[in-house]
Design a protein around this motif. Structure first.
Motif, mmCIF file in Angstrom:
data_model
loop_
_atom_site.group_PDB
_atom_site.id
_atom_site.type_symbol
_atom_site.label_atom_id
_atom_site.label_comp_id
_atom_site.label_asym_id
_atom_site.label_seq_id
_atom_site.Cartn_x
_atom_site.Cartn_y
_atom_site.Cartn_z
ATOM 1 N N ILE A 110 -20.313 -9.500 17.560
ATOM 2 C CA ILE A 110 -19.882 -8.558 16.527
ATOM 3 C C ILE A 110 -19.447 -9.307 15.275
ATOM 4 O O ILE A 110 -19.176 -10.509 15.303
ATOM 5 C CB ILE A 110 -18.705 -7.680 17.016
ATOM 6 N N GLU A 111 -19.408 -8.557 14.167
ATOM 7 C CA GLU A 111 -18.814 -9.043 12.929
ATOM 8 C C GLU A 111 -17.421 -8.430 12.792
ATOM 9 O O GLU A 111 -17.232 -7.245 13.068
ATOM 10 C CB GLU A 111 -19.679 -8.652 11.730
ATOM 11 N N ILE A 112 -16.487 -9.240 12.371
ATOM 12 C CA ILE A 112 -15.118 -8.766 12.163
ATOM 13 C C ILE A 112 -14.897 -8.599 10.667
ATOM 14 O O ILE A 112 -15.010 -9.561 9.898
ATOM 15 C CB ILE A 112 -14.093 -9.739 12.772
ATOM 16 N N HIS A 113 -14.616 -7.360 10.256
ATOM 17 C CA HIS A 113 -14.420 -7.028 8.844
ATOM 18 C C HIS A 113 -12.970 -6.606 8.603
ATOM 19 O O HIS A 113 -12.295 -6.109 9.495
ATOM 20 C CB HIS A 113 -15.346 -5.887 8.434
ATOM 21 N N SER A 114 -12.558 -6.790 7.373
ATOM 22 C CA SER A 114 -11.243 -6.311 6.975
ATOM 23 C C SER A 114 -11.286 -4.791 6.814
ATOM 24 O O SER A 114 -12.274 -4.235 6.345
ATOM 25 C CB SER A 114 -10.836 -6.952 5.648
ATOM 26 N N GLN A 115 -10.207 -4.137 7.233
ATOM 27 C CA GLN A 115 -10.097 -2.691 7.052
ATOM 28 C C GLN A 115 -9.128 -2.330 5.930
ATOM 29 O O GLN A 115 -8.856 -1.158 5.697
ATOM 30 C CB GLN A 115 -9.636 -2.041 8.361
ATOM 31 N N GLN A 116 -8.607 -3.358 5.262
ATOM 32 C CA GLN A 116 -7.635 -3.127 4.194
ATOM 33 C C GLN A 116 -7.947 -4.037 3.010
ATOM 34 O O GLN A 116 -8.667 -5.043 3.143
ATOM 35 C CB GLN A 116 -6.209 -3.426 4.686
ATOM 36 N N THR A 117 -7.421 -3.677 1.875
ATOM 37 C CA THR A 117 -7.504 -4.527 0.686
ATOM 38 C C THR A 117 -6.190 -5.284 0.533
ATOM 39 O O THR A 117 -5.106 -4.690 0.638
ATOM 40 C CB THR A 117 -7.769 -3.683 -0.565
ATOM 41 N N GLY A 118 -6.297 -6.608 0.315
ATOM 42 C CA GLY A 118 -5.089 -7.409 0.184
ATOM 43 C C GLY A 118 -5.421 -8.878 0.029
ATOM 44 O O GLY A 118 -6.576 -9.260 -0.249
ATOM 45 N N ILE A 119 -4.423 -9.717 0.202
ATOM 46 C CA ILE A 119 -4.555 -11.165 0.089
ATOM 47 C C ILE A 119 -4.608 -11.767 1.493
ATOM 48 O O ILE A 119 -3.774 -11.444 2.346
ATOM 49 C CB ILE A 119 -3.389 -11.778 -0.704
ATOM 50 N N LEU A 120 -5.601 -12.640 1.716
ATOM 51 C CA LEU A 120 -5.702 -13.330 3.006
ATOM 52 C C LEU A 120 -4.573 -14.354 3.088
ATOM 53 O O LEU A 120 -4.656 -15.445 2.531
ATOM 54 C CB LEU A 120 -7.068 -14.004 3.135
ATOM 55 N N GLN A 121 -3.507 -13.979 3.765
ATOM 56 C CA GLN A 121 -2.294 -14.803 3.775
ATOM 57 C C GLN A 121 -2.407 -15.961 4.763
ATOM 58 O O GLN A 121 -2.110 -17.106 4.410
ATOM 59 C CB GLN A 121 -1.093 -13.921 4.139
ATOM 60 N N PHE A 130 -6.253 -13.517 11.759
ATOM 61 C CA PHE A 130 -5.926 -13.528 10.330
ATOM 62 C C PHE A 130 -4.747 -12.587 10.071
ATOM 63 O O PHE A 130 -4.499 -11.653 10.823
ATOM 64 C CB PHE A 130 -7.129 -13.040 9.483
ATOM 65 N N ARG A 131 -4.063 -12.870 8.966
ATOM 66 C CA ARG A 131 -3.051 -11.930 8.458
ATOM 67 C C ARG A 131 -3.337 -11.667 6.981
ATOM 68 O O ARG A 131 -3.503 -12.609 6.198
ATOM 69 C CB ARG A 131 -1.630 -12.461 8.626
ATOM 70 N N ILE A 132 -3.398 -10.376 6.635
ATOM 71 C CA ILE A 132 -3.671 -9.964 5.268
ATOM 72 C C ILE A 132 -2.420 -9.294 4.708
ATOM 73 O O ILE A 132 -1.863 -8.376 5.324
ATOM 74 C CB ILE A 132 -4.871 -8.996 5.206
ATOM 75 N N THR A 133 -1.971 -9.760 3.555
ATOM 76 C CA THR A 133 -0.839 -9.132 2.882
ATOM 77 C C THR A 133 -1.343 -7.901 2.133
ATOM 78 O O THR A 133 -2.175 -8.014 1.223
ATOM 79 C CB THR A 133 -0.181 -10.106 1.902
ATOM 80 N N ILE A 134 -0.844 -6.737 2.553
ATOM 81 C CA ILE A 134 -1.291 -5.472 1.955
ATOM 82 C C ILE A 134 -0.271 -5.037 0.914
ATOM 83 O O ILE A 134 0.931 -4.948 1.198
ATOM 84 C CB ILE A 134 -1.453 -4.392 3.037
ATOM 85 N N PHE A 135 -0.756 -4.787 -0.290
ATOM 86 C CA PHE A 135 0.136 -4.411 -1.380
ATOM 87 C C PHE A 135 0.848 -3.093 -1.067
ATOM 88 O O PHE A 135 0.223 -2.093 -0.756
ATOM 89 C CB PHE A 135 -0.663 -4.255 -2.682
ATOM 90 N N GLY A 136 2.206 -3.108 -1.150
ATOM 91 C CA GLY A 136 2.992 -1.890 -0.996
ATOM 92 C C GLY A 136 3.030 -1.329 0.402
ATOM 93 O O GLY A 136 3.373 -0.153 0.587
ATOM 94 N N ALA A 137 2.710 -2.148 1.432
ATOM 95 C CA ALA A 137 2.682 -1.629 2.805
ATOM 96 C C ALA A 137 4.077 -1.224 3.264
ATOM 97 O O ALA A 137 4.262 -0.130 3.824
ATOM 98 C CB ALA A 137 2.096 -2.684 3.743
#
Length: 359
Positions: free
Chosen positions: A57-68, A85-92
């Motif tokens: 499978i391919e693993i895709h991001s489900q959110q918009t943010g910065i790859l922290q 991975f951890r993605i910093t989501i703006f205003g979460a």
């Protein structure tokens, strides 16, 4: 005159005797001949195969943010549930607090409307509307929490990671590719068989050996684990006249990876197969022939059809009978219709002699 006649007569007599003596001392070549070897054999059929991981499978991001954070590296084996991975989501966090406050407000509103409804000040519809508003607020709150959780991306199953195209600090959009994940504990091999082989496989399963499938790798080595056929495709490819077959192989050491190529060997049992050495066969205009020896030791050119080829031997499908005699050697020295001297050898000896020459 008489003496001259006598001398001529003696000369002619001497020449005749010399020629007769020469013919008596001339030795004809003796060629080896034999009959086809008839025995039960197992024929390998080879098919080019595409190898695929059991799960890929391919693993895709489900959110918009910065790859922290990136907790893994390319080609690493990861366990199911392991953080990748951890993605910093703006205003979460702010979204969670906001929706939580909306839940509290909706809960208070429902309580007030309920009191007014009990006192017959408001109708029951107002109470139902307040309850629906509370449920909507709770759903928004749960969704905000879920979005926060999606910032930490975990492996859905155990496997090997592919390429990681982004670096820490990159801006990640929703649906951007983060990496791929392959479960190589078992691999699938896809190959195509002809309509003839398909019909033979379905109508005469007894001909197919119980020996598991073999997979020959690109370097010629035989893959140590065996495989089996899972299923056959639903329709033929009209452009190639073939149908797809899917097989599965255990891959204990994860040697095989998604996207590799190999060769599948399928073994077919053939009863009363007719074997002849390759050295007894010659080719003329893309047709294979042997010299058959009749009861008067006269050779005849005979066309044959080959069903399969072994090292140094052919499996003959037509053109020869089990009782036919054919030449083993001298096929470049005789012509159709020649009378020859032969020395018969048994089919078993003929095949062993052929193996020795092949080696």
């Amino acid at each position: 005159m008489k003496n001259l006649f006598q001398m001529s007569y003696l000369s002619i007599l001497f020449l005749l005797c010399a020629c007769h003596s020469k013919k008596e001392t001339e030795v004809k070549p003796v060629y080896k001949a034999t009959s086809p070897l008839v025995e039960n054999i197992t024929l390998p059929r080879s098919y080019v195969a595409n190898i695929a991981s059991q799960r890929n499978i391919e693993i895709h991001s489900q959110q918009t943010g910065i790859l922290q954070d990136i907790y893994v590296s390319e080609g690493q084996f990861v366990r199911a549930g392991q953080p990748l991975f951890r993605i910093t989501i703006f205003g979460a966090n702010e979204e969670i607090n906001k929706t939580k406050a909306s839940v509290e407000q909706a809960s208070i509103d429902l309580q007030n409307v309920t009191n007014l409804t009990d006192n017959k000040v408001l109708s029951n519809n107002a109470k139902r509307m307040a309850a629906a508003k509370l449920k909507g607020a709770e759903a928004e709150y749960q969704l905000a929490i879920l979005r926060k959780r999606l910032s930490l991306i975990r492996a859905p199953f155990s496997g090997v990671l592919g390429r990681i195209p982004n670096k820490a600090g990159s801006l990640i959009e929703s649906s951007d590719l983060l990496t791929s994940l392959s479960d190589n504990s078992k691999v699938l091999a896809y190959f195509n068989i002809s309509e003839t082989d398909y019909l033979d496989f379905r109508l005469h399963p007894e001909r197919y050996s119980q020996t598991p499938l073999q997979l020959v790798l690109a370097n010629g080595d035989i893959f140590p684990a065996s495989g089996k056929i899972l299923d056959i495709g639903g329709q033929f490819d009209s452009s190639t006249g073939t149908i797809a077959v899917r097989a599965i192989f255990n891959n204990p050491k994860s040697l095989l990876r998604n996207g590799e190529m190999g060769t599948i060997k399928l073994f077919i049992q053939k009863k009363n197969a007719m074997l002849i050495p390759q050295e007894a066969v010659y080719e003329l205009q893309n047709q294979k022939y042997v010299f058959v020896v009749d009861k008067n030791n006269i050779v005849h050119q005979r066309a044959i059809k080959i069903d399969a080829e072994f090292t140094g031997a052919y499996v003959v499908s037509s053109g020869l009978q089990a009782t036919d005699r054919y030449l083993l050697d001298g096929i470049q020295k005789v012509n159709d219709g020649d009378k020859v001297c032969i020395s018969m050898v048994s089919p078993q000896v003929a095949m062993k002699l052929n193996e020795l020459k092949a080696n």
